[in-house]
Write a protein that holds these residues in place. Structure first.
Motif, short mmCIF file in Angstrom:
data_model
loop_
_atom_site.label_atom_id
_atom_site.label_comp_id
_atom_site.label_asym_id
_atom_site.label_seq_id
_atom_site.Cartn_x
_atom_site.Cartn_y
_atom_site.Cartn_z
N MET A 278 7.05 1.75 7.49
CA MET A 278 7.44 3.03 8.11
C MET A 278 6.61 3.26 9.36
O MET A 278 5.40 3.02 9.35
CB MET A 278 7.17 4.17 7.13
CG MET A 278 8.08 4.17 5.94
SD MET A 278 7.64 5.51 4.83
CE MET A 278 5.99 5.07 4.38
N GLU B 167 3.75 11.42 8.34
CA GLU B 167 2.46 11.18 7.67
C GLU B 167 1.31 11.90 8.37
O GLU B 167 0.16 11.48 8.25
CB GLU B 167 2.19 9.68 7.53
CG GLU B 167 3.09 9.04 6.50
CD GLU B 167 2.56 7.75 5.89
OE1 GLU B 167 1.47 7.31 6.25
OE2 GLU B 167 3.28 7.19 5.05
N TYR C 280 8.24 6.95 -1.26
CA TYR C 280 9.19 6.77 -0.15
C TYR C 280 10.14 5.63 -0.46
O TYR C 280 9.80 4.68 -1.18
CB TYR C 280 8.47 6.57 1.18
CG TYR C 280 7.28 5.63 1.18
CD1 TYR C 280 7.46 4.26 1.18
CD2 TYR C 280 5.98 6.12 1.19
CE1 TYR C 280 6.37 3.39 1.20
CE2 TYR C 280 4.88 5.26 1.21
CZ TYR C 280 5.09 3.90 1.21
OH TYR C 280 4.03 3.05 1.23
N ALA D 36 4.54 4.29 -2.44
CA ALA D 36 3.51 3.34 -2.80
C ALA D 36 2.43 4.11 -3.53
O ALA D 36 2.20 5.29 -3.25
CB ALA D 36 2.90 2.69 -1.56
N ARG E 101 -4.83 -1.72 1.45
CA ARG E 101 -4.98 -1.12 2.78
C ARG E 101 -6.46 -1.18 3.17
O ARG E 101 -7.32 -0.94 2.31
CB ARG E 101 -4.54 0.35 2.75
CG ARG E 101 -3.15 0.62 2.23
CD ARG E 101 -2.92 2.12 2.16
NE ARG E 101 -1.64 2.50 1.59
CZ ARG E 101 -1.41 2.70 0.30
NH1 ARG E 101 -2.38 2.53 -0.59
NH2 ARG E 101 -0.21 3.06 -0.11
N ARG F 276 -3.52 3.45 6.42
CA ARG F 276 -2.08 3.57 6.15
C ARG F 276 -1.23 3.23 7.36
O ARG F 276 0.00 3.30 7.28
CB ARG F 276 -1.75 5.02 5.74
CG ARG F 276 -2.51 5.53 4.53
CD ARG F 276 -2.10 6.95 4.21
NE ARG F 276 -0.76 6.99 3.67
CZ ARG F 276 -0.48 6.97 2.37
NH1 ARG F 276 -1.44 6.94 1.49
NH2 ARG F 276 0.77 6.98 1.96
N1 GLY Z 1 1.90 4.29 5.30
C1 GLY Z 1 2.36 4.11 4.02
C2 GLY Z 1 1.36 3.72 3.03
O1 GLY Z 1 0.24 3.38 3.37
O2 GLY Z 1 1.67 3.76 1.86
#
Ligand code: GLY
Length: 389
Positions: free
Chosen positions: A52, A58, A264, A277, A320, A346
């Motif tokens: 995304m 966000e 999402y 997620a 992440r 993210r």
């Molecule tokens: N930007 C989406 C996530 O980190 O889940």
């Protein structure tokens, strides 16, 4: 262990994820002899991420500085995608489909109203819709949807295709790949001079860029006071397939906060539907758990009941690279010859174009562009890393 051979480059990038690859591509385009060290370049968190490009949906309180960088990168995407497609000969799955963030109950609705107000204060484009208007846009949404925010400017790209295209573009630009782990940073005379790999090879370089994603804080030999304060934040993600007879299932990204957690659904043109997620602080664990899959499916099902009809084709977890303020670390590390491009948390996929621009300019001209100045690693001072076990 003594070094076996030596190889020299102007720029050596540690980490061949999308951030390392875009840095290497931009460096090579500037005529710098560039190498990447990574056992599996093109891998990493991009193999899991949904892709995304969600600068507006966000947005979080207190992250207005990051918003400016996110928006700059989002605006760069059309040109970046066209250039990379041309340079690699590959399609990126870049889709300007927009996003719909919806509310399922009164609490979610209040949360979304606050997000809308914050977006308006920041001058961002988003439109409040009633539940009926949401369902008119996306007929597969649950009848109970109470309202939503339409954000036409938040798009998507397929991160796996992005990684493959960056790899191809790097190869075409003459980037050398060392398909092995970097074991330690080599430092001599107060300066980073290269890395020694797991097979004992010394790779010398004029400058080293540490772009190791969630592993960036773990490279041996990096002095403790310049070690980036990056930690792994686990995300579990599902992939489903929309059979042709049910297409188009969703025409844009649909998302919601359900019981405090983000869910999402990102529909690709090829029929893939990515559901994400979780966000878990569990160290280096990348296990896909029954609980993670259950929660994602439960929440996604509340949003779009028809997903239970779809084949579930993949479950995967990635890490992440989280930083203390959720923003990346870009620029000189504090040790001569060592630069950082990490901590994108993210927003790694969204920030790929601007990271390439910033690191390319820094490596090529020696100047950190204005837009990157709030994101220098020095903003954290000497944060001593306590790595999770
Ligand atoms: N930007 C989406 C996530 O980190 O889940």
């Amino acid at each position: 262990m003594p070094s076996r051979t030596s190889d020299t480059s102007d720029v050596l990038v540690v980490g061949g994820g999308i951030i390392g690859l875009v840095t290497a591509w931009r460096a090579a385009q500037r005529g710098l002899a560039t190498a990447v060290v990574d056992p599996a370049p093109g891998g990493g968190a991009a193999q899991v991420a949904a892709g995304m490009l969600a600068a507006v949906t966000e947005l979080h309180y207190g992250e207005e500085t990051l918003l400016a960088l996110n928006l700059r990168s989002a605006r760069r995407y059309p040109e970046f995608a066209a250039e990379l497609t041309e340079a690699s000969g590959r399609d990126l799955g870049y889709r300007r489909c927009g996003t719909l963030a919806v509310a399922l109950d009164a609490d979610d609705r209040a949360h979304l109203r606050e997000l809308h107000a914050l977006q308006q204060r920041c001058g961002l484009e988003s439109q409040w819709l009633s539940g009926r208007e949401c369902r008119r846009l996306e007929p597969m949404l649950a009848p109970g949807v109470r309202g939503g925010l339409r954000v036409d400017g938040d798009h998507q790209i397929d991160p796996r295709r992005l990684a493959a295209a960056l790899l191809a573009a790097c190869e075409r630009a003459g980037v050398v790949f060392h398909r092995v782990w970097a074991e330690r940073l080599d430092v001599a005379g107060g300066r980073a001079t290269g890395v020694t790999t797991a097979d004992g090879t010394a790779l010398a370089a004029g400058r080293v860029v540490l772009a190791g994603g969630s592993l960036s804080g773990r490279l041996a030999g990096v002095p403790r006071e310049v070690l980036p304060p990056v930690r792994p934040v686990k995300g579990q993600v599902l992939r489903l397939t929309v059979p042709r007879r049910l297409a188009p299932f969703l025409s844009r990204t649909v998302r919601a906060v359900v019981r405090g957690g983000q869910v999402y659904l990102v529909p690709r043109e090829n029929g893939e539907l990515v559901v994400g997620a979780t966000s878990e602080e569990l160290g280096w664990d990348t296990t896909v758990t029954a609980g993670g899959v259950y929660e994602l499916l439960r929440d996604a099902h509340e949003l779009v009941p028809g997903i239970t009809e779809l084949p579930l084709t993949e479950t995967r977890a990635g890490l992440r690279p989280g930083s203390p303020d959720n923003a990346p670390l870009l620029g000189p590390s504090g040790l001569d010859g060592l630069l950082l491009a990490t901590g994108h948390h993210r927003n790694g996929v969204l920030l790929t174009p601007v990271t390439g621009d910033v690191m390319g300019q820094l490596l090529g001209d020696g100047e950190l562009p204005q837009e990157a100045r709030p994101f220098t690693p020095q903003r954290f001072g000497a944060v001593l890393m306590e790595q999770p076990a």
